[in-house]
Motif scaffolding. Structure first.
Motif, PDB file in Angstrom:
ATOM      1  N   LEU A 224       0.810  -1.206   0.000  1.00 23.46           N
ATOM      2  CA  LEU A 224       0.000   0.000   0.000  1.00 23.46           C
ATOM      3  C   LEU A 224       0.847   1.261   0.000  1.00 23.46           C
ATOM      4  O   LEU A 224       0.356   2.343   0.295  1.00 23.46           O
ATOM      5  N   ILE A 225       2.127   1.157  -0.341  1.00 21.49           N
ATOM      6  CA  ILE A 225       2.990   2.318  -0.209  1.00 21.49           C
ATOM      7  C   ILE A 225       2.773   3.366  -1.295  1.00 21.49           C
ATOM      8  O   ILE A 225       3.308   4.452  -1.212  1.00 21.49           O
ATOM      9  N   ASP A 226       2.024   3.034  -2.324  1.00 22.05           N
ATOM     10  CA  ASP A 226       1.775   4.050  -3.345  1.00 22.05           C
ATOM     11  C   ASP A 226       0.558   4.897  -3.011  1.00 22.05           C
ATOM     12  O   ASP A 226       0.208   5.801  -3.751  1.00 22.05           O
ATOM     13  N   GLY A 227      -0.083   4.619  -1.876  1.00 14.62           N
ATOM     14  CA  GLY A 227      -1.223   5.423  -1.458  1.00 14.62           C
ATOM     15  C   GLY A 227      -2.515   5.057  -2.156  1.00 14.62           C
ATOM     16  O   GLY A 227      -3.552   5.652  -1.903  1.00 14.62           O
ATOM     17  N   SER A 228      -2.489   4.070  -3.035  1.00 19.53           N
ATOM     18  CA  SER A 228      -3.706   3.690  -3.751  1.00 19.53           C
ATOM     19  C   SER A 228      -4.428   2.598  -2.989  1.00 19.53           C
ATOM     20  O   SER A 228      -3.893   1.980  -2.085  1.00 19.53           O
ATOM     21  N   GLU A 229      -5.659   2.344  -3.382  1.00 17.64           N
ATOM     22  CA  GLU A 229      -6.427   1.286  -2.760  1.00 17.64           C
ATOM     23  C   GLU A 229      -6.038  -0.076  -3.313  1.00 17.64           C
ATOM     24  O   GLU A 229      -6.275  -1.094  -2.689  1.00 17.64           O
ATOM     25  N   GLU A 230      -5.428  -0.100  -4.476  1.00 18.28           N
ATOM     26  CA  GLU A 230      -5.048  -1.362  -5.100  1.00 18.28           C
ATOM     27  C   GLU A 230      -3.661  -1.743  -4.622  1.00 18.28           C
ATOM     28  O   GLU A 230      -2.691  -1.027  -4.851  1.00 18.28           O
ATOM     29  N   PRO A 231      -3.506  -2.868  -3.909  1.00 15.98           N
ATOM     30  CA  PRO A 231      -2.192  -3.241  -3.379  1.00 15.98           C
ATOM     31  C   PRO A 231      -1.226  -3.645  -4.475  1.00 15.98           C
ATOM     32  O   PRO A 231      -1.613  -4.056  -5.558  1.00 15.98           O
ATOM     33  N   ILE A 232       0.076  -3.496  -4.195  1.00 22.65           N
ATOM     34  CA  ILE A 232       1.102  -4.000  -5.084  1.00 22.65           C
ATOM     35  C   ILE A 232       1.125  -5.508  -4.959  1.00 22.65           C
ATOM     36  O   ILE A 232       1.258  -6.040  -3.864  1.00 22.65           O
ATOM     37  N   ARG A 233       1.012  -6.198  -6.050  1.00 23.60           N
ATOM     38  CA  ARG A 233       0.899  -7.645  -6.013  1.00 23.60           C
ATOM     39  C   ARG A 233       2.261  -8.296  -5.789  1.00 23.60           C
ATOM     40  O   ARG A 233       3.228  -7.967  -6.461  1.00 23.60           O
ATOM     41  N   ALA A 234       2.329  -9.224  -4.848  1.00 28.60           N
ATOM     42  CA  ALA A 234       3.535 -10.013  -4.648  1.00 28.60           C
ATOM     43  C   ALA A 234       3.663 -10.997  -5.809  1.00 28.60           C
ATOM     44  O   ALA A 234       2.673 -11.351  -6.450  1.00 28.60           O
ATOM     45  N   PRO A 235       4.876 -11.444  -6.109  1.00 31.14           N
ATOM     46  CA  PRO A 235       5.046 -12.416  -7.187  1.00 31.14           C
ATOM     47  C   PRO A 235       4.219 -13.666  -6.917  1.00 31.14           C
ATOM     48  O   PRO A 235       4.029 -14.073  -5.777  1.00 31.14           O
ATOM     49  N   SER A 236       3.740 -14.287  -7.985  1.00 36.99           N
ATOM     50  CA  SER A 236       2.932 -15.497  -7.831  1.00 36.99           C
ATOM     51  C   SER A 236       3.789 -16.738  -7.644  1.00 36.99           C
ATOM     52  O   SER A 236       3.286 -17.799  -7.273  1.00 36.99           O
ATOM     53  N   THR A 237       5.095 -16.607  -7.905  1.00 42.23           N
ATOM     54  CA  THR A 237       6.034 -17.713  -7.695  1.00 42.23           C
ATOM     55  C   THR A 237       7.164 -17.222  -6.799  1.00 42.23           C
ATOM     56  O   THR A 237       7.460 -16.027  -6.755  1.00 42.23           O
TER      57      THR A 237
END
Length: 209
Positions: free
Chosen positions: A12-25
């Motif tokens: 959430l560090i970009d201040g948006s409601e959409e979280p930064i996605r962690a890698p899927s692998t």
């Protein structure tokens, strides 16, 4: 579930409601946090790393006048049966278990009398304790009069496997504990993998004037 205190890990560090996605692998880096072989984490402990953040540098305590070096490492798995690994190497005589007040190193066997036991690491001078508290496995190590380390692993697996995981955590930490003081005293470093976007990094490191 977000188990780390880092805003980057929470996405959430970009201040948006959409979280930064962690890698899927899991990450394919050979070395995690500057010191832990990825293959060893996977094969010895069964810990897959999806995100990590580590920092080194000089530090001091204005109250005591002590100076020394620090090393911090957060490795996030958040995949059953593990949550994260945290390492905190610092000056002082205290350690701070998660969400608890700081604790004098010498008080560990009193505070955790049910599970604390002395521990040694080959090739590392000092003294240490290992204990469990709920889903958390802790290792504390005092190198000398001024530098201490606290390591934490969150484990969500069956209780009957807890002792085995304690021993596996010990095996992973043993070579690292001998190397951390040297790494901490090298050129100051701060690394986050995967790296946040420039906008997110600015938001995370910015301060109010």
């Amino acid at each position: 579930m977000c188990l780390t205190t880092s805003l980057a890990a929470c996405g959430l560090i970009d201040g948006s409601e959409e979280p930064i996605r962690a890698p899927s692998t899991p990450l394919a880096d050979e070395i995690m946090c500057g010191i832990f072989p990825n293959q060893e984490l996977r094969e010895s402990l069964g810990f897959d790393t999806y995100w990590y953040d580590y920092m080194t540098g000089p530090t001091s305590d204005v109250e005591t006048g002590q100076s020394g070096y620090s090393y911090s490492c957060d490795m996030d798995s958040d995949r059953d049966p593990f949550g994260l690994i945290e390492i905190d190497y610092r000056i002082g005589s205290q350690v701070q278990p998660s969400a608890q007040p700081a604790l004098e190193f010498d008080d560990i066997p009193v505070e955790y009398s049910d599970t604390a036991r002395e521990v040694t690491f080959e090739g590392v001078e000092g003294e240490g304790w290992v204990w469990t508290d709920g889903v958390e496995i802790y290792v504390a190590w005092r190198y000398n009069d001024t530098q201490v380390l606290l390591a934490r692993l969150t484990y969500w697996g069956p209780d009957e496997d807890l002792d085995e995981q304690v021993e596996k955590f010990h095996a992973v930490l043993e070579p690292a504990l001998a190397l951390i003081p040297e790494l901490a005293s090298a050129t100051p470093t701060h690394v986050i993998v995967p790296s946040p976007t420039p906008e997110a990094e600015d938001a995370a490191t910015g301060t109010d004037d």
